[in-house]
Design a protein around this motif. Structure first.
Motif, mmCIF file in Angstrom:
data_model
loop_
_atom_site.group_PDB
_atom_site.id
_atom_site.type_symbol
_atom_site.label_atom_id
_atom_site.label_comp_id
_atom_site.label_asym_id
_atom_site.label_seq_id
_atom_site.Cartn_x
_atom_site.Cartn_y
_atom_site.Cartn_z
ATOM 1 N N GLU A 125 -98.113 64.115 -47.780
ATOM 2 C CA GLU A 125 -96.717 64.092 -48.198
ATOM 3 C C GLU A 125 -95.842 63.317 -47.221
ATOM 4 O OE1 GLU A 125 -95.552 65.421 -51.020
ATOM 5 O OE2 GLU A 125 -97.427 66.378 -51.653
ATOM 6 N N GLY A 126 -96.382 63.012 -46.047
ATOM 7 C CA GLY A 126 -95.623 62.252 -45.068
ATOM 8 C C GLY A 126 -95.962 62.667 -43.649
ATOM 9 N N PHE A 127 -95.240 62.067 -42.723
ATOM 10 C CA PHE A 127 -95.369 62.402 -41.306
ATOM 11 C C PHE A 127 -94.074 63.060 -40.839
ATOM 12 C CE2 PHE A 127 -98.583 59.198 -41.890
ATOM 13 C CZ PHE A 127 -99.629 59.630 -41.072
ATOM 14 N N ALA A 128 -94.140 63.784 -39.729
ATOM 15 C CA ALA A 128 -92.963 64.476 -39.206
ATOM 16 C C ALA A 128 -92.920 64.354 -37.698
ATOM 17 C CB ALA A 128 -92.988 65.947 -39.612
ATOM 18 N N ILE A 129 -91.705 64.299 -37.175
ATOM 19 C CA ILE A 129 -91.510 64.296 -35.724
ATOM 20 C C ILE A 129 -90.344 65.218 -35.394
ATOM 21 C CG2 ILE A 129 -90.129 62.165 -35.895
ATOM 22 C CD1 ILE A 129 -91.149 61.541 -33.013
ATOM 23 N N HIS A 130 -90.629 66.206 -34.551
ATOM 24 C CA HIS A 130 -89.636 67.209 -34.159
ATOM 25 C C HIS A 130 -89.094 66.816 -32.789
ATOM 26 C CE1 HIS A 130 -88.473 71.689 -34.558
ATOM 27 N NE2 HIS A 130 -87.636 71.081 -33.748
ATOM 28 N N LEU A 131 -87.854 66.381 -32.753
ATOM 29 C CA LEU A 131 -87.246 65.844 -31.540
ATOM 30 C C LEU A 131 -86.525 66.932 -30.742
ATOM 31 C CD1 LEU A 131 -85.809 62.698 -33.299
ATOM 32 C CD2 LEU A 131 -87.758 62.720 -31.741
ATOM 33 N N PRO A 132 -86.345 66.723 -29.444
ATOM 34 C CA PRO A 132 -85.615 67.711 -28.634
ATOM 35 C C PRO A 132 -84.125 67.711 -28.960
ATOM 36 C CG PRO A 132 -86.151 65.780 -27.326
ATOM 37 C CD PRO A 132 -86.851 65.599 -28.638
ATOM 38 N N LEU A 133 -83.468 68.814 -28.635
ATOM 39 C CA LEU A 133 -82.029 68.926 -28.853
ATOM 40 C C LEU A 133 -81.245 68.119 -27.824
ATOM 41 C CD1 LEU A 133 -81.650 72.729 -29.640
ATOM 42 C CD2 LEU A 133 -80.975 70.861 -31.154
ATOM 43 N N ASP A 134 -81.633 68.225 -26.563
ATOM 44 C CA ASP A 134 -80.928 67.548 -25.471
ATOM 45 C C ASP A 134 -81.789 66.430 -24.905
ATOM 46 O OD1 ASP A 134 -78.744 69.308 -25.626
ATOM 47 O OD2 ASP A 134 -79.758 70.759 -24.326
ATOM 48 N N ARG A 135 -81.132 65.362 -24.474
ATOM 49 C CA ARG A 135 -81.833 64.243 -23.846
ATOM 50 C C ARG A 135 -81.174 63.961 -22.498
ATOM 51 N NH1 ARG A 135 -85.421 61.315 -26.699
ATOM 52 N NH2 ARG A 135 -85.795 62.070 -28.814
ATOM 53 N N THR A 136 -81.521 64.788 -21.526
ATOM 54 C CA THR A 136 -80.891 64.685 -20.209
ATOM 55 C C THR A 136 -81.297 63.423 -19.467
ATOM 56 O OG1 THR A 136 -82.678 66.055 -19.297
ATOM 57 C CG2 THR A 136 -80.669 67.189 -19.969
ATOM 58 N N ASP A 137 -82.362 62.748 -19.930
ATOM 59 C CA ASP A 137 -82.794 61.507 -19.280
ATOM 60 C C ASP A 137 -82.106 60.283 -19.863
ATOM 61 O OD1 ASP A 137 -83.966 61.443 -21.761
ATOM 62 O OD2 ASP A 137 -85.995 60.975 -21.049
ATOM 63 N N GLY A 138 -81.225 60.497 -20.854
ATOM 64 C CA GLY A 138 -80.509 59.376 -21.433
ATOM 65 C C GLY A 138 -81.281 58.591 -22.467
ATOM 66 N N SER A 139 -82.450 59.054 -22.856
ATOM 67 C CA SER A 139 -83.265 58.346 -23.849
ATOM 68 C C SER A 139 -82.635 58.468 -25.231
ATOM 69 C CB SER A 139 -84.691 58.897 -23.866
ATOM 70 O OG SER A 139 -84.696 60.275 -24.197
ATOM 71 N N ASP A 140 -83.137 57.656 -26.166
ATOM 72 C CA ASP A 140 -82.545 57.561 -27.488
ATOM 73 C C ASP A 140 -83.499 58.109 -28.536
ATOM 74 O OD1 ASP A 140 -80.411 56.341 -29.280
ATOM 75 O OD2 ASP A 140 -82.208 55.350 -30.030
ATOM 76 N N ALA A 141 -82.990 58.981 -29.422
ATOM 77 C CA ALA A 141 -83.823 59.591 -30.455
ATOM 78 C C ALA A 141 -84.393 58.547 -31.403
ATOM 79 C CB ALA A 141 -83.017 60.626 -31.234
ATOM 80 N N VAL A 142 -83.571 57.573 -31.778
ATOM 81 C CA VAL A 142 -84.029 56.538 -32.705
ATOM 82 C C VAL A 142 -85.162 55.732 -32.092
ATOM 83 C CG1 VAL A 142 -83.362 54.429 -33.924
ATOM 84 C CG2 VAL A 142 -81.841 56.417 -33.937
ATOM 85 N N ASP A 143 -85.045 55.419 -30.800
ATOM 86 C CA ASP A 143 -86.109 54.673 -30.128
ATOM 87 C C ASP A 143 -87.424 55.437 -30.180
ATOM 88 O OD1 ASP A 143 -84.461 52.578 -29.528
ATOM 89 O OD2 ASP A 143 -84.077 53.208 -27.449
ATOM 90 N N GLU A 144 -87.355 56.758 -29.975
ATOM 91 C CA GLU A 144 -88.587 57.553 -29.991
ATOM 92 C C GLU A 144 -89.232 57.535 -31.377
ATOM 93 O OE1 GLU A 144 -90.329 61.994 -28.838
ATOM 94 O OE2 GLU A 144 -88.238 61.489 -28.373
ATOM 95 N N VAL A 145 -88.423 57.674 -32.410
ATOM 96 C CA VAL A 145 -88.969 57.629 -33.769
ATOM 97 C C VAL A 145 -89.543 56.244 -34.067
ATOM 98 C CG1 VAL A 145 -88.436 57.845 -36.222
ATOM 99 C CG2 VAL A 145 -87.393 59.420 -34.578
ATOM 100 N N MET A 146 -88.849 55.205 -33.659
ATOM 101 C CA MET A 146 -89.320 53.844 -33.900
ATOM 102 C C MET A 146 -90.646 53.563 -33.211
ATOM 103 S SD MET A 146 -85.676 51.750 -33.768
ATOM 104 C CE MET A 146 -86.442 50.139 -33.929
ATOM 105 N N GLN A 147 -90.806 54.111 -32.027
ATOM 106 C CA GLN A 147 -92.085 53.944 -31.322
ATOM 107 C C GLN A 147 -93.223 54.569 -32.112
ATOM 108 O OE1 GLN A 147 -91.481 55.563 -27.377
ATOM 109 N NE2 GLN A 147 -89.825 54.124 -26.928
ATOM 110 N N TRP A 148 -92.946 55.729 -32.713
ATOM 111 C CA TRP A 148 -93.987 56.378 -33.516
ATOM 112 C C TRP A 148 -94.235 55.621 -34.814
ATOM 113 C CZ3 TRP A 148 -98.017 59.132 -32.957
ATOM 114 C CH2 TRP A 148 -98.140 59.995 -31.875
#
Length: 345
Positions: free
Chosen positions: A141-164
């Motif tokens: 049915e698809g893939f899923a990625i559960h991201l953290p709520l806080d990003r204290t290291d300044g990283s970007d949620a979209v970048d993480e999804v794009m990498q996957w």
């Protein structure tokens, strides 16, 4: 006399509509205690606004929700080999976070969870090559990625999804649908623009049900009010009253979640200082209750009982009357109400 959750239903539903508009294809989440509302109520709300998929926490929750929601159900807890079997209809989709789990679910509908920076569970990049053959025997049915709520290291949620997305593409895996958790509406839109051939669906719980704090209110009914003088003994432990005042018995105890609190992550000097101060007061049996009277949160007279709490009011504060209701600042995800009252205009 009860601990009551009052809901401004029109306002609550208006907020739901705003969130649904901001997150096209949103998958509502109903799990645990139903974010304070009860999962069955949330399943019915999801049906009302036309959701075709409802995410639940466990197979046991899916078994209870299936009679209250006619669409598909997505179980968020990943399948584990040897887990207790729970009879479920074909419209239930299982999350899977291992190649072995995929291979064990021949013919089943599955969503494959990948390992995010949460590092909680998910298939690792090195296992993607094995996954290619394993998914031939399931209905993906698809893939899923559960991201953290806080990003204290300044990283970007979209970048993480794009990498996957790049990794999954590199493994030549089908990318028709990707489920994401803890993204903002603008981040979801960026992903959809970047990968127009893939449908991104946000799984949303807290923001959907609890995003408008003014739409809900807990209140505990006053059951008894007793005057005490300095030195009087009271309660289970027969401690002495430190001064003249009143003991107020109010609906809402440990069985409701009153006095229970999940650990909190603290950032910064001031929150840590407040935490230390609260801990220091607790060592001398001074614990602030969630109940408000005369504009202030009031102290517990002793630890809350199973179904009621006893508060202490000093003599210079006029006490409430039996039958009055005290506002209670309670965490929705740890609270169980006696009754829910819809307030409509």
């Amino acid at each position: 006399m009860a601990l009551t959750l009052y809901v401004d239903t029109d306002r609550w539903r208006a907020h739901q509509s705003a969130v649904l508009e901001a997150f096209p294809g949103l998958v509502p989440v109903a799990k645990g205690n139903g974010y304070g509302f009860d999962n069955m109520r949330l399943a019915e709300e999801a049906s009302r606004f036309g959701a075709n998929l409802l995410a639940v926490g466990t197979t046991y929750e899916a078994a209870r929700a299936k009679d209250h929601f006619n669409g598909d159900l997505l179980v968020l807890t990943p399948y584990r080999l040897g887990e207790d079997p729970v009879p479920l209809p074909d419209r239930v989709i299982r999350s899977v976070s291992s190649v072995e789990g995929v291979r064990a679910l021949v013919g089943a509908r599955v969503v494959v969870e990948v390992m995010s920076s949460m590092k909680r569970h998910g298939i690792a990049e090195d296992d993607l090559v094995k996954l290619h053959s394993a998914i031939e025997d399931v209905r993906l049915e698809g893939f899923a990625i559960h991201l953290p709520l806080d990003r204290t290291d300044g990283s970007d949620a979209v970048d993480e999804v794009m990498q996957w997305i790049d990794r999954l593409r590199g493994a030549r895996l089908p990318l028709h649908t990707v489920f994401v958790s803890h993204v903002k509406s603008d981040e979801l839109a960026r992903l959809q623009r970047e990968f127009p051939q893939t449908t991104f669906r946000a799984r949303v719980g807290t923001r959907l049900w609890l995003g408008d704090h003014e739409a809900t209110e807990y209140r505990g009914a006053v059951l008894d009010v007793t005057r005490v003088s300095k030195g009087d003994r009271f309660g289970y432990r027969q401690q002495k009253a430190s001064s003249d005042g009143h003991l107020v018995v109010v609906a809402g105890g440990t069985s409701h979640g009153v006095g229970l609190e999940a650990p909190k992550a603290m950032h910064g000097v001031m929150p840590r200082a407040k935490g230390v101060a609260r801990a220091g007061l607790a060592t001398v049996n001074r614990n602030l209750s969630p109940f408000v009277w005369a504009g202030k949160q009031r102290w517990f007279a002793e630890p809350p009982h199973m179904q009621v709490s006893i508060l202490y009011l000093p003599s210079d504060v006029a006490p409430p009357a039996v039958g009055d209701e005290l506002v209670a600042h309670l965490r929705h995800t740890t609270t169980h109400f006696d009754r829910l009252v819809d307030r409509r205009a």
